[in-house]
Design an enzyme around this catalytic site. Structure first.
Site, mmCIF file in Angstrom:
data_model
loop_
_atom_site.group_PDB
_atom_site.id
_atom_site.type_symbol
_atom_site.label_atom_id
_atom_site.label_comp_id
_atom_site.label_asym_id
_atom_site.label_seq_id
_atom_site.Cartn_x
_atom_site.Cartn_y
_atom_site.Cartn_z
ATOM 1 N N GLU A 87 -21.548 -5.641 -13.692
ATOM 2 C CA GLU A 87 -22.548 -6.020 -12.759
ATOM 3 C C GLU A 87 -24.110 -5.359 -13.153
ATOM 4 O O GLU A 87 -23.938 -4.477 -13.608
ATOM 5 C CB GLU A 87 -22.059 -5.550 -11.409
ATOM 6 C CG GLU A 87 -20.863 -6.292 -10.935
ATOM 7 C CD GLU A 87 -20.495 -5.865 -9.416
ATOM 8 O OE1 GLU A 87 -21.128 -4.789 -8.887
ATOM 9 O OE2 GLU A 87 -19.329 -6.255 -8.746
ATOM 10 N N ARG A 125 -13.119 -4.274 -6.076
ATOM 11 C CA ARG A 125 -13.609 -4.037 -7.427
ATOM 12 C C ARG A 125 -13.447 -5.151 -8.348
ATOM 13 O O ARG A 125 -12.313 -5.401 -8.534
ATOM 14 C CB ARG A 125 -13.439 -2.398 -7.815
ATOM 15 C CG ARG A 125 -13.630 -1.515 -7.039
ATOM 16 C CD ARG A 125 -15.275 -1.460 -7.019
ATOM 17 N NE ARG A 125 -16.258 -0.235 -6.426
ATOM 18 C CZ ARG A 125 -16.704 -0.517 -5.192
ATOM 19 N NH1 ARG A 125 -16.356 -1.505 -4.319
ATOM 20 N NH2 ARG A 125 -17.046 0.503 -4.305
ATOM 21 N N HIS A 177 -21.837 -9.098 -4.742
ATOM 22 C CA HIS A 177 -21.257 -7.575 -4.231
ATOM 23 C C HIS A 177 -22.003 -7.260 -3.335
ATOM 24 O O HIS A 177 -22.389 -6.264 -2.788
ATOM 25 C CB HIS A 177 -21.395 -6.592 -5.312
ATOM 26 C CG HIS A 177 -20.478 -5.695 -5.231
ATOM 27 N ND1 HIS A 177 -19.726 -4.705 -6.123
ATOM 28 C CD2 HIS A 177 -19.636 -4.982 -4.047
ATOM 29 C CE1 HIS A 177 -18.860 -3.842 -5.884
ATOM 30 N NE2 HIS A 177 -18.824 -4.081 -4.727
ATOM 31 N N ASP A 231 1.069 -1.031 0.082
ATOM 32 C CA ASP A 231 -0.087 0.044 -0.005
ATOM 33 C C ASP A 231 0.899 1.157 0.222
ATOM 34 O O ASP A 231 1.529 1.723 1.144
ATOM 35 C CB ASP A 231 -0.777 0.043 1.120
ATOM 36 C CG ASP A 231 -1.851 1.314 1.104
ATOM 37 O OD1 ASP A 231 -1.912 2.250 0.517
ATOM 38 O OD2 ASP A 231 -3.004 0.866 1.532
ATOM 39 N N ASP A 254 -16.442 -11.081 -4.843
ATOM 40 C CA ASP A 254 -17.752 -10.504 -4.619
ATOM 41 C C ASP A 254 -17.933 -9.340 -5.478
ATOM 42 O O ASP A 254 -18.968 -9.112 -5.427
ATOM 43 C CB ASP A 254 -17.484 -10.120 -3.060
ATOM 44 C CG ASP A 254 -18.723 -9.438 -2.609
ATOM 45 O OD1 ASP A 254 -19.805 -10.137 -2.631
ATOM 46 O OD2 ASP A 254 -18.866 -8.105 -2.238
#
Length: 306
Positions: free
Chosen positions: A259, A230, A278, A172, A254
């Site tokens: 979508e 995402r 999701h 990160d 997920d």
């Protein structure tokens, strides 16, 4: 006349509605296609949009003459054209951290289901099989958990990994500090050394499809990939190939490139792809938390620009 707030969804938590009692709420419903949102914006000219479903495109933003803030009912703002909003001086806010516990828990549900073969075993038992003599699951203690993203969600996932006796490594570039027990790694190292790789970063133009064929090839044989962030982060065709070949043990997904998910997708026929629609951040508690945070963000911004 009350200020109008457009909600791109069918409802808000009652606690959020109470916060917005002095405003007029207009609900777009579950069908939030661009044409419908444009029409509603032209009809009601909202001062704020609470974004639940659909995309807040430049065209939607252009249909509003009084719009001052777009408040996301959640943490990810990739469905909002932030550049178009910025060009108009419209604030874009997210309900940061409101669903962190929910998403972290769902992440671990996915990791454990993948490692222990829960879905496959359940299906086999319902078909009349008893695989005790042949089944071998993955033990997580001593394995490496790799995280891409160490925000509110990633930190919670890391804490559980440490508690399970896993080695935790994370990438990160925006994290100010790495907690004790979490090693800092470059993206390529995290991908290549993880037994379980879990994604917790926003989708941007720079990281779209970052888990592509090359990244999947670099992963450990039999690794697990989990994505509760995402769908655009993963090259889905390449992931399907990696699951078919046995390169990966399993994947817990997920979110998806498109979508709602199409039932004819390649993942539908892959038993080692565990799929949810999701809903990682969808719990009763998170529904209230995201709604109230989104509402408060609207009120705060309207107070500043009043």
């Amino acid at each position: 006349m009350s200020a109008v707030i457009l909600v791109t969804g069918a409802d808000l938590a009652p606690q959020a509605v109470s916060l917005l009692a002095d405003c007029a709420l207009v609900y777009a419903g579950m069908d939030c296609n661009e044409d419908k949102l444009v029409a509603l914006c032209r009809q009601h000219d909202p001062v704020a949009i609470i974004a639940r479903y659909g995309k807040i495109s430049a065209r939607v933003i252009a249909a509003c003459s009084r719009l001052r803030v777009i408040s996301k009912h959640g943490a990810g703002i990739d469905t909002i054209d932030s550049a178009a909003a910025q060009a108009r001086g419209i604030a874009v806010k997210a309900a940061a951290g409101a669903n962190a516990a929910a998403v972290a828990e769902h992440t671990w549900a996915m990791i454990l289901a993948c490692a222990k073969g829960i879905v496959r075993l359940d299906g086999r038992m319902r078909a009349g099989h008893w695989d005790k003599a042949t089944h071998k699951s993955m033990e997580l203690k001593g394995r490496t958990l790799g995280l891409v993203g160490l925000g509110a969600i990633g930190l919670r996932v890391a804490e559980t990994g440490i508690a399970l006796g896993m080695r935790v490594i994370a990438y990160d570039p925006f994290a100010k500090a790495f907690p004790t027990g979490v090693a800092r790694g470059e993206l390529d190292d995290v991908i290549a050394t993880s037994d379980v790789l879990s994604l917790h970063c926003p989708l941007t133009a720079h990281n779209a499809n970052m888990i592509n064929a090359a990244a999947l090839a670099a992963m450990r044989q039999g690794a697990i990939l989990v994505n509760t962030a995402r769908g655009g982060l993963i090259d889905e065709a390449a992931l399907a190939d990696a699951l078919r070949s046995g390169k990966l043990r399993a994947a817990g997904l997920d979110s998806f490139q498109v979508e709602p998910y199409d039932g004819g997708h390649a993942f539908s026929s892959l038993p080692d792809a565990i799929l949810t629609p999701h809903v990682a951040g969808v719990t009763e508690d998170a529904y209230v938390g995201m709604g109230t945070a989104a509402a408060q963000n609207v009120l705060d911004e309207l107070a500043v620009t009043a």
